[in-house]
Motif scaffolding. Sequence first.
Motif, mmCIF file in Angstrom:
data_model
loop_
_atom_site.group_PDB
_atom_site.id
_atom_site.type_symbol
_atom_site.label_atom_id
_atom_site.label_comp_id
_atom_site.label_asym_id
_atom_site.label_seq_id
_atom_site.Cartn_x
_atom_site.Cartn_y
_atom_site.Cartn_z
ATOM 1 N N PRO A 138 15.352 6.256 -4.099
ATOM 2 C CA PRO A 138 15.192 4.908 -3.535
ATOM 3 C C PRO A 138 13.774 4.346 -3.678
ATOM 4 C CG PRO A 138 16.446 6.301 -2.040
ATOM 5 C CD PRO A 138 15.926 7.196 -3.137
ATOM 6 N N ALA A 139 12.769 5.222 -3.708
ATOM 7 C CA ALA A 139 11.393 4.726 -3.894
ATOM 8 C C ALA A 139 11.240 4.113 -5.286
ATOM 9 C CB ALA A 139 10.395 5.860 -3.693
ATOM 10 N N CYS A 140 11.932 4.680 -6.275
ATOM 11 C CA CYS A 140 11.844 4.166 -7.652
ATOM 12 C C CYS A 140 12.776 2.977 -7.886
ATOM 13 C CB CYS A 140 12.189 5.262 -8.654
ATOM 14 S SG CYS A 140 10.846 6.423 -8.937
ATOM 15 N N THR A 141 13.953 2.984 -7.266
ATOM 16 C CA THR A 141 14.887 1.864 -7.500
ATOM 17 C C THR A 141 14.499 0.635 -6.680
ATOM 18 O OG1 THR A 141 16.419 2.766 -5.836
ATOM 19 C CG2 THR A 141 16.835 3.356 -8.126
ATOM 20 N N ASP A 142 13.610 0.790 -5.717
ATOM 21 C CA ASP A 142 13.046 -0.343 -4.972
ATOM 22 C C ASP A 142 12.355 -1.298 -5.963
ATOM 23 O OD1 ASP A 142 11.954 -1.765 -2.658
ATOM 24 O OD2 ASP A 142 10.036 -0.825 -3.136
ATOM 25 N N GLU A 143 12.394 -2.601 -5.660
ATOM 26 C CA GLU A 143 11.814 -3.587 -6.592
ATOM 27 C C GLU A 143 10.311 -3.428 -6.786
ATOM 28 O OE1 GLU A 143 13.107 -7.490 -5.214
ATOM 29 O OE2 GLU A 143 14.287 -7.602 -7.056
ATOM 30 N N ARG A 144 9.652 -2.715 -5.880
ATOM 31 C CA ARG A 144 8.214 -2.501 -6.035
ATOM 32 C C ARG A 144 7.880 -1.478 -7.108
ATOM 33 N NH1 ARG A 144 7.448 -2.872 0.329
ATOM 34 N NH2 ARG A 144 9.595 -2.187 0.069
ATOM 35 N N GLN A 145 8.848 -0.617 -7.440
ATOM 36 C CA GLN A 145 8.607 0.428 -8.435
ATOM 37 C C GLN A 145 9.576 0.237 -9.599
ATOM 38 O OE1 GLN A 145 5.297 1.674 -7.576
ATOM 39 N NE2 GLN A 145 6.243 3.384 -8.622
ATOM 40 N N ALA A 185 -5.643 16.727 10.628
ATOM 41 C CA ALA A 185 -4.572 15.722 10.627
ATOM 42 C C ALA A 185 -4.403 15.166 9.223
ATOM 43 C CB ALA A 185 -4.904 14.585 11.590
ATOM 44 N N ILE A 186 -3.186 14.682 8.973
ATOM 45 C CA ILE A 186 -2.879 13.981 7.718
ATOM 46 C C ILE A 186 -2.492 12.556 8.106
ATOM 47 C CG2 ILE A 186 -1.280 13.874 5.741
ATOM 48 C CD1 ILE A 186 -0.885 16.956 6.092
ATOM 49 N N ALA A 187 -3.009 11.574 7.365
ATOM 50 C CA ALA A 187 -2.586 10.188 7.572
ATOM 51 C C ALA A 187 -2.346 9.576 6.196
ATOM 52 C CB ALA A 187 -3.644 9.399 8.344
ATOM 53 N N ILE A 188 -1.319 8.744 6.098
ATOM 54 C CA ILE A 188 -0.897 8.249 4.775
ATOM 55 C C ILE A 188 -0.754 6.733 4.814
ATOM 56 C CG2 ILE A 188 0.877 8.443 2.972
ATOM 57 C CD1 ILE A 188 1.419 11.281 3.922
ATOM 58 N N SER A 189 -1.269 6.089 3.760
ATOM 59 C CA SER A 189 -1.341 4.623 3.728
ATOM 60 C C SER A 189 0.033 3.963 3.629
ATOM 61 C CB SER A 189 -2.229 4.164 2.571
ATOM 62 O OG SER A 189 -1.719 4.600 1.320
ATOM 63 N N HIS A 190 0.942 4.538 2.849
ATOM 64 C CA HIS A 190 2.251 3.883 2.629
ATOM 65 C C HIS A 190 3.188 4.836 1.899
ATOM 66 C CE1 HIS A 190 0.519 3.251 -1.334
ATOM 67 N NE2 HIS A 190 1.640 2.721 -1.771
ATOM 68 N N HIS A 250 1.522 -4.712 1.020
ATOM 69 C CA HIS A 250 2.284 -3.939 0.018
ATOM 70 C C HIS A 250 3.526 -3.284 0.648
ATOM 71 C CE1 HIS A 250 2.970 -1.324 -3.376
ATOM 72 N NE2 HIS A 250 2.390 -0.262 -2.858
ATOM 73 N N PHE A 251 3.396 -2.772 1.859
ATOM 74 C CA PHE A 251 4.529 -2.296 2.674
ATOM 75 C C PHE A 251 4.301 -2.821 4.091
ATOM 76 C CE2 PHE A 251 5.617 0.535 -0.708
ATOM 77 C CZ PHE A 251 6.939 0.916 -0.494
ATOM 78 N N GLY A 285 -6.192 3.209 0.157
ATOM 79 C CA GLY A 285 -4.930 3.444 -0.552
ATOM 80 C C GLY A 285 -4.624 2.315 -1.515
ATOM 81 N N ASP A 286 -3.380 1.824 -1.484
ATOM 82 C CA ASP A 286 -2.976 0.664 -2.304
ATOM 83 C C ASP A 286 -2.975 -0.612 -1.471
ATOM 84 O OD1 ASP A 286 -2.375 2.417 -4.350
ATOM 85 O OD2 ASP A 286 -0.218 2.096 -4.306
ATOM 86 N N ILE A 287 -3.476 -0.548 -0.235
ATOM 87 C CA ILE A 287 -3.295 -1.685 0.672
ATOM 88 C C ILE A 287 -4.363 -2.742 0.388
ATOM 89 C CG2 ILE A 287 -3.039 -2.358 3.099
ATOM 90 C CD1 ILE A 287 -0.851 -0.370 1.812
ATOM 91 N N LEU A 288 -5.630 -2.302 0.270
ATOM 92 C CA LEU A 288 -6.642 -3.105 -0.411
ATOM 93 C C LEU A 288 -6.825 -2.370 -1.734
ATOM 94 C CD1 LEU A 288 -9.434 -3.273 2.363
ATOM 95 C CD2 LEU A 288 -7.518 -4.841 2.084
ATOM 96 N N GLN A 289 -6.375 -2.948 -2.812
ATOM 97 C CA GLN A 289 -6.440 -2.236 -4.101
ATOM 98 C C GLN A 289 -7.793 -2.529 -4.750
ATOM 99 O OE1 GLN A 289 -5.160 0.444 -6.060
ATOM 100 N NE2 GLN A 289 -3.174 -0.565 -5.971
ATOM 101 N N VAL A 290 -8.601 -1.487 -4.896
ATOM 102 C CA VAL A 290 -9.896 -1.673 -5.555
ATOM 103 C C VAL A 290 -9.637 -1.887 -7.047
ATOM 104 C CG1 VAL A 290 -12.163 -0.664 -6.004
ATOM 105 C CG2 VAL A 290 -11.035 -0.254 -3.808
#
Length: 270
Positions: free
Chosen positions: A24-31, A110-115, A173-174, A195-200
Amino acid sequence: MPAFICSACGTQYPPSEASPLACPACTDERQFVPTSGQSWTTLDELRKAHSNKFRRLAKGITTIETTPAFGIGQRAILAQTSSGNVLWDCIALIDDATVDLLNGMGGVSAIAISHPHYYTTMGEWSHALGGVPIYLHAADRKWVMRADPAVQFWEGDTKTIGPNLTLIRLGGHFDGGTVLHWADWNEGRGVVLSGDILQVVPSGHVSFMWSYPNLIPLSAAKVERMAKILEPFAFDAVYGAFSGRNQIDENGKQIVAASVARYIARINEK
Ligand SMILES: [Zn+2]
Ligand SMILES: [Zn+2]
């Protein structure tokens, strides 16, 4: 039973006899599904042909990247803060060398993930590092493909995970798109791990997209809202999800403001 990993995006699925029918992550329109079709691997297979490299990006900030590149090709970042080491974002490959090196650097608290594109094998990382919590924004709950008891969903626009560490939900982005603000990084200069939220981007600015590979932008209203949520936070550096593109080592606050202004000017053009 193997826990299959999508070769295109790195998302891991629960153990199963046969590979999932789709990602589903790949078939989503974002990917996208690669033209060669969806293919699958496992951690055991990945470990045979790939390894992780560690690189010091800045004071207290170490990148972890898989070589040769796998999946989307993002990096994870170890942030060595005064309130513990945080693994920011995640990559699919975790192996003994990676765990040894992380433990040698003081472990991970701890682990934290952008999206969701970087959820990958997050449960495997948590277990290998002692069952540490994984902080994910609740707005992206449906994108967790392999549930894990270590996952802690949070809500609202901010969550403090240490005295000078704040997860900030900017969306974009999400819906749950999150950045990590580390206020006392480098003598109080402050850094945003974005992450990809502010994309450098190559010009040394940041930009904003709903889909990066398929070039579907975000509205001016969405980007204005992101800028407003980020406004109270001071920072000098911004480090995104990819090496070799560009990085913002100073004046990050002004550069993000200028990036927002130029984006909105262009997207509002009649
Ligand atoms: Zn996928
Ligand atoms: Zn993404």
